[in-house]
Design a protein around this motif. Sequence first.
Motif, mmCIF file in Angstrom:
data_model
loop_
_atom_site.group_PDB
_atom_site.id
_atom_site.type_symbol
_atom_site.label_atom_id
_atom_site.label_comp_id
_atom_site.label_asym_id
_atom_site.label_seq_id
_atom_site.Cartn_x
_atom_site.Cartn_y
_atom_site.Cartn_z
ATOM 1 N N UNK A 156 -7.119 10.083 -5.908
ATOM 2 C CA UNK A 156 -7.065 8.847 -6.824
ATOM 3 C C UNK A 156 -6.514 7.628 -6.521
ATOM 4 N N UNK A 157 -7.059 6.376 -6.881
ATOM 5 C CA UNK A 157 -6.818 5.076 -6.132
ATOM 6 C C UNK A 157 -6.640 4.242 -7.352
ATOM 7 N N UNK A 158 -5.216 3.830 -7.236
ATOM 8 C CA UNK A 158 -4.997 2.526 -8.365
ATOM 9 C C UNK A 158 -4.945 1.361 -7.482
ATOM 10 N N UNK B 56 -3.116 7.044 -4.002
ATOM 11 C CA UNK B 56 -2.988 5.819 -3.357
ATOM 12 C C UNK B 56 -2.580 4.768 -4.433
ATOM 13 N N UNK B 57 -2.019 3.688 -3.993
ATOM 14 C CA UNK B 57 -1.755 2.529 -4.882
ATOM 15 C C UNK B 57 -1.792 1.119 -3.926
ATOM 16 N N UNK C 277 0.973 -1.150 -0.087
ATOM 17 C CA UNK C 277 -0.050 -0.070 0.078
ATOM 18 C C UNK C 277 0.836 1.195 0.056
ATOM 19 N N UNK C 278 0.936 1.952 -1.144
ATOM 20 C CA UNK C 278 1.698 3.310 -1.281
ATOM 21 C C UNK C 278 0.678 4.316 -1.247
ATOM 22 N N UNK D 202 -0.701 3.787 -14.456
ATOM 23 C CA UNK D 202 -1.727 4.438 -13.307
ATOM 24 C C UNK D 202 -1.326 4.360 -11.999
ATOM 25 N N UNK D 203 -0.359 3.275 -11.581
ATOM 26 C CA UNK D 203 0.143 2.983 -10.383
ATOM 27 C C UNK D 203 0.875 4.277 -9.992
#
Length: 242
Positions: free
Chosen positions: A211-213, A226-227, A15-16, A220-221
């Motif tokens: 924004x969440x990948x 948030x990735x 989780x980044x 996209x990541x």
Amino acid sequence: MSSLPSSATEFAPGLHIRGIAPGLRLQDFKLIAFDMDSTLINIECIDEIADAVGKKAEVAAITEATMRGEIADFKESLRRRVALLQGVPTSALQEVYDQRLQLNPGAEALVKACQAAGLKVLLVSGGFTFFANRVKQRLGIDFARSNLLEEKDGVLTGQVVQQSWGDICDGAEKRRTLLEVASLMGISPRQAIAVGDGANDLPMMGEAGLSVAFHAKPRVRAEAMVAIDSGGLDRLLEVVAA
């Protein structure tokens, strides 16, 4: 696996985050927009439909290149793939839904948490209405926009149907839909969360305040705030408290 920009930090294993103020809560937002295929659900529906006529590998290769951003024109990519579905019996759609489609881990939990916090939920997909409407009903989603496959005499024609807003929901339409729904709600797009995995999700992700990948393609990541690289969609709740 592609690495995130140097400004990103590992919040927890898999989780980044980057550019997020501490103490962010779901209540700080009013809307969450989800991509469907490979985000809310576990499959790319068009690939599985193509399997009914032995063309899954051909269609999946185009899908993968498109989601990675290697094919820039999503509309042309979708038309090419849909054309390969000509002659598929419409019963194949129900079979895909019944036998292959599953919600991704954490999807239901995250949607419920968002609803409990007062957010409206939007599903905006480059996939198809047959599946989007069922997922919408299954999760109690408020709004949905997706592409409509043309059918005649019980088979797919290989075309998409013109709808009131246009013919194909591509990245630009996803962005426009998020802005439209935000406007109808009387909120700023910055009060929205956008969740996706493919290059066609980047335009709407760029408008959202968060924004969440989710298990996303490298590009996209790299651009998301948030990735989520492992675990379910509900891992967003580790970053944004319910």
